[in-house]
Design a protein around this motif. Structure first.
Motif, PDB file in Angstrom:
ATOM      1  N   TRP A  10       0.793  -1.147   0.022  1.00 59.07           N
ATOM      2  CA  TRP A  10      -0.030   0.053  -0.015  1.00 59.07           C
ATOM      3  C   TRP A  10       0.829   1.407  -0.036  1.00 59.07           C
ATOM      4  CZ3 TRP A  10      -4.206  -0.601   4.149  1.00 59.07           C
ATOM      5  CH2 TRP A  10      -5.236  -1.693   3.993  1.00 59.07           C
ATOM      6  N   GLU A  33      -8.091  -3.691   3.932  1.00 62.06           N
ATOM      7  CA  GLU A  33      -7.864  -3.611   2.529  1.00 62.06           C
ATOM      8  C   GLU A  33      -9.429  -3.898   1.921  1.00 62.06           C
ATOM      9  OE1 GLU A  33      -5.367  -7.068   1.925  1.00 62.06           O
ATOM     10  OE2 GLU A  33      -3.771  -5.887   0.984  1.00 62.06           O
ATOM     11  N   TRP A  35     -12.400  -2.818   2.916  1.00 62.33           N
ATOM     12  CA  TRP A  35     -13.299  -1.653   3.545  1.00 62.33           C
ATOM     13  C   TRP A  35     -14.694  -1.796   2.651  1.00 62.33           C
ATOM     14  CZ3 TRP A  35     -15.027   2.504   0.836  1.00 62.33           C
ATOM     15  CH2 TRP A  35     -14.130   2.950  -0.289  1.00 62.33           C
ATOM     16  N   PHE A  60      -3.869   2.876   5.602  1.00 67.42           N
ATOM     17  CA  PHE A  60      -5.389   2.764   4.902  1.00 67.42           C
ATOM     18  C   PHE A  60      -5.890   4.082   4.284  1.00 67.42           C
ATOM     19  CE2 PHE A  60      -9.579   3.770   6.116  1.00 67.42           C
ATOM     20  CZ  PHE A  60     -10.323   2.892   5.678  1.00 67.42           C
ATOM     21  N   LYS A  63      -4.454   5.044   0.852  1.00 67.18           N
ATOM     22  CA  LYS A  63      -5.054   4.021  -0.190  1.00 67.18           C
ATOM     23  C   LYS A  63      -6.685   4.274  -0.451  1.00 67.18           C
ATOM     24  CE  LYS A  63      -5.831  -0.704  -1.754  1.00 67.18           C
ATOM     25  NZ  LYS A  63      -5.058  -0.455  -2.951  1.00 67.18           N
ATOM     26  N   SER A  64      -7.288   4.447   0.649  1.00 64.43           N
ATOM     27  CA  SER A  64      -8.880   4.499   0.397  1.00 64.43           C
ATOM     28  C   SER A  64      -9.303   6.042   0.432  1.00 64.43           C
ATOM     29  CB  SER A  64      -9.383   3.968   1.613  1.00 64.43           C
ATOM     30  OG  SER A  64      -9.139   4.781   2.798  1.00 64.43           O
ATOM     31  N   ARG A  92     -17.130   8.165   2.792  1.00 64.74           N
ATOM     32  CA  ARG A  92     -15.406   7.836   3.003  1.00 64.74           C
ATOM     33  C   ARG A  92     -15.299   7.240   4.304  1.00 64.74           C
ATOM     34  NH1 ARG A  92     -12.637  13.470   3.711  1.00 64.74           N
ATOM     35  NH2 ARG A  92     -10.804  12.101   3.389  1.00 64.74           N
TER      36      ARG A  92
END
Length: 206
Positions: A10, A33, A35, A60, A63-64, A92
């Protein structure tokens, strides 16, 4: 047999090291990963301090595109309540990082308690052999200490299974080798750590 530690693929802040993944934290990595499968847009990540939980949360978020609340036990409950609701409204994902989940962490606001109860929770466990060895190797390397493989083999099954204990072990050995200008060996490690109360006295080690 324990899996070898592997870097998590990531993107992270370039100032951060790769997060090492072993069975002790693989479940936490998997949950973050994936989510998109969460029943709500918030999850709880718990684990002992120094366990890498904050680093994993930052990775996290990178990445998200999500958000994180660290040390959630110290955050005002109303603010935390609104953050949870905002995550649902804007889509989000939110990761709430804490030492332990409720009810160990006491919450007085009923609406917040019910929302956290509906959020998936995952915990980072105590470091396993693979992670202990990888982290010790990294700590010694950072301090330019020549820790041979046989020393790591000897240390891993003997020290306390916590991230904080590993730091204390490396601190003690770093101080001893620096003051005495000696190479780090198993006999030196045994004496130093036993004297510091960081190594149980065992018959086989005598």
């Amino acid at each position: 047999m324990s899996q070898m530690a592997l870097p998590l693929a990531w993107p992270a802040d370039p100032r951060d090291d790769a997060f090492l993944v072993t069975p002790s934290n693989a479940h936490a990595v998997y949950l973050l990963e994936h989510w998109g499968t969460w029943p709500v847009r918030a999850a709880m990540l718990t684990g002992p301090r120094r366990s890498g939980r904050s680093l994993l949360a930052r990775i996290f978020a990178a990445k998200s595109g999500g958000t994180i609340i660290d040390d959630a036990e110290r955050v005002d409950e109303t603010d935390l309540f609104h953050a949870w609701n905002n995550a649902q409204a804007d889509g989000r994902p939110l990761v709430i990082v804490a030492d332990a989940p409720p009810p160990i962490w006491s919450i007085t606001l009923p609406d917040l308690r019910s929302r956290l109860a509906a959020s998936p929770h995952v915990a980072i466990g105590p470091p396993d052999d693979a992670l202990t060895r990888a982290l010790l190797d990294r700590m010694f390397e950072r301090r330019v200490i020549d820790a041979r493989p046989d020393l790591l083999d000897w240390l891993v099954p003997r020290i306390e299974r916590s991230h904080l204990a590993m730091e204390r072990v490396v601190d003690a050995l770093d101080q001893e080798t620096s003051e005495r200008h000696r190479r780090l060996t198993i006999p030196l490690a045994r004496t130093t750590l036993t004297d510091a109360g960081l190594l149980p006295i065992r018959t086989e080690d005598a």
